[in-house]
Design a protein around this motif. Structure first.
Motif, short mmCIF file in Angstrom:
data_model
loop_
_atom_site.label_atom_id
_atom_site.label_comp_id
_atom_site.label_asym_id
_atom_site.label_seq_id
_atom_site.Cartn_x
_atom_site.Cartn_y
_atom_site.Cartn_z
N HIS A 16 0.63 -1.23 0.04
CA HIS A 16 0.06 -0.18 0.08
C HIS A 16 0.85 1.24 -0.02
O HIS A 16 1.86 1.38 0.54
N ASN A 17 0.50 2.29 -0.55
CA ASN A 17 0.91 3.76 -0.82
C ASN A 17 0.35 4.48 -0.18
O ASN A 17 -1.00 4.65 -0.30
N ASP A 18 0.64 5.78 0.33
CA ASP A 18 -0.06 6.87 0.70
C ASP A 18 -0.69 7.42 -0.80
O ASP A 18 0.15 7.26 -1.57
N TYR A 19 -1.78 7.96 -0.89
CA TYR A 19 -2.41 8.81 -1.99
C TYR A 19 -3.12 9.66 -1.50
O TYR A 19 -3.96 9.86 -0.62
N GLY A 20 -2.93 11.07 -1.96
CA GLY A 20 -3.36 12.23 -1.71
C GLY A 20 -3.18 12.86 -0.19
O GLY A 20 -2.23 12.16 0.29
N GLU A 21 -4.27 13.45 0.25
CA GLU A 21 -4.39 13.83 1.61
C GLU A 21 -4.34 12.82 2.57
O GLU A 21 -3.66 12.74 3.74
N ALA A 22 -5.41 12.12 2.55
CA ALA A 22 -5.79 11.27 3.53
C ALA A 22 -6.00 9.77 3.26
O ALA A 22 -6.47 8.66 3.83
N ASP A 23 -5.82 9.43 1.68
CA ASP A 23 -6.25 8.11 1.37
C ASP A 23 -5.06 7.31 1.27
O ASP A 23 -3.97 7.48 1.29
N GLY A 34 -6.76 -10.59 -11.61
CA GLY A 34 -5.34 -10.62 -11.33
C GLY A 34 -4.86 -9.41 -10.81
O GLY A 34 -5.64 -9.14 -9.54
N LYS A 35 -3.82 -8.56 -11.00
CA LYS A 35 -3.45 -7.45 -10.23
C LYS A 35 -4.15 -6.41 -10.34
O LYS A 35 -4.50 -6.25 -11.80
N THR A 36 -4.57 -5.71 -9.49
CA THR A 36 -5.26 -4.34 -9.62
C THR A 36 -5.15 -3.32 -8.49
O THR A 36 -4.51 -3.83 -7.54
N ARG A 37 -5.38 -2.38 -8.75
CA ARG A 37 -5.31 -1.37 -7.36
C ARG A 37 -6.68 -0.87 -7.10
O ARG A 37 -7.45 -0.88 -7.67
N ALA A 38 -6.52 -0.25 -5.90
CA ALA A 38 -8.01 0.18 -5.41
C ALA A 38 -7.33 1.31 -4.28
O ALA A 38 -6.54 1.20 -3.70
N LEU A 39 -8.45 2.33 -4.01
CA LEU A 39 -8.17 3.44 -3.26
C LEU A 39 -9.16 2.97 -1.65
O LEU A 39 -10.18 2.70 -1.87
N VAL A 40 -8.51 3.16 -0.75
CA VAL A 40 -9.43 3.36 0.46
C VAL A 40 -9.09 4.76 0.92
O VAL A 40 -8.23 5.29 1.35
#
Ligand SMILES: [Zn+2]
Length: 252
Positions: A16-23, A34-40
């Motif tokens: 996981h990586n930090d994304y934007g301000e708080a995501d 298969g491989k994919t990305r998603a935001l929390v």
């Protein structure tokens, strides 16, 4: 990513990586895509209850919703935490290698590969249950090569196609297999491979995990097999990275 409004996936969190301000952005290996990305969204806020169990190695079931750039995680349920892999430093590094190998050899092309997903969860379970890390990892490498389309030729000379006899041989990364002693005299950049090491690699290639797990090779055979497989993966990765098709897939 297919066109959907809400979609349920089984996944293992690769990183996981930090994304934007708080995501937080998750890189996942899923059974369905298969491989994919998603935001929390809001994962880094102290009040977030969703993010606590979304750590690397964890097996989860996720509800994904269509987002602007990436799918959004709307619900997360833990299936397996593989706790021993976090508590023991040696197991943590072994699990990291398993995850990294998969991460580096796959790209986000939306293709379903439930065999690789099952291999990944089986491998993490075996490590967490205390099986020999050497054995679990070599078995994983051999199966992964099969699923990625790089199954090494271990029964015939990869150069002249003659049957390999029980004697010390060579291994060629570029030919993708064993080279007989006769061909070996004239070819560059070969690695020696002993009869004993070849025996175990063949055993892993054609056996179930249950059969393979009874193997007890000597320490020097373990070291030779490990160095050979890691050399082969390094070679494949460098070659793939120089392939235009591979770069295109990564960029898309
Ligand atoms: Zn030959």
């Amino acid at each position: 990513m297919p066109d959907f409004h809400s979609f349920r996936v089984e996944a293992v969190i690769l990183r996981h990586n930090d994304y934007g301000e708080a995501d937080r952005m998750l890189t996942l290996y899923t059974a369905q895509l298969g491989k994919t990305r998603a935001l929390v969204k809001g994962a880094r806020k102290i009040t977030s209850r969703k993010a606590g169990h979304l750590e690397p190695f964890t097996q989860v079931k996720l509800q994904l919703a269509k987002g602007r750039d990436l799918p959004l995680v709307t619900q997360a349920d833990t299936v397996e935490t593989f706790l021993p892999l976090r508590e023991n430093l040696m197991l943590t590094s072994q699990a990291s290698y398993i995850i990294e190998l998969l991460d580096r050899f796959t790209y986000e092309d939306g293709s379903e590969n439930s065999s690789i997903f099952r291999l990944l969860t089986d491998t993490l379970s075996r490590l967490a249950a205390g099986a020999s890390p050497w054995l679990v990892t070599r078995y994983y490498e051999m199966r992964l090569l099969d699923y990625l389309g790089f199954r090494p030729q271990l029964f015939q000379c990869a150069n002249c196609r003659r049957e390999i006899l029980p004697e010390d041989q060579y291994f060629s990364f570029s030919a993708g297999g064993v080279i007989c002693p006769t061909c070996g005299r004239g070819l560059p950049r070969l690695k020696p491979i002993s009869t004993e090491t070849l025996k175990y690699l063949r055993h892993f290639q054609r056996s179930t995990y249950a059969a393979a797990s009874r193997a007890q090779p000597a320490t020097e055979v373990q070291a030779e097999a490990e160095s050979l497989m890691q050399g082969y993966f390094t070679f494949l990765l460098e070659r793939e990275l120089n392939t235009p098709g591979f770069l295109k897939k990564i960029k898309s």
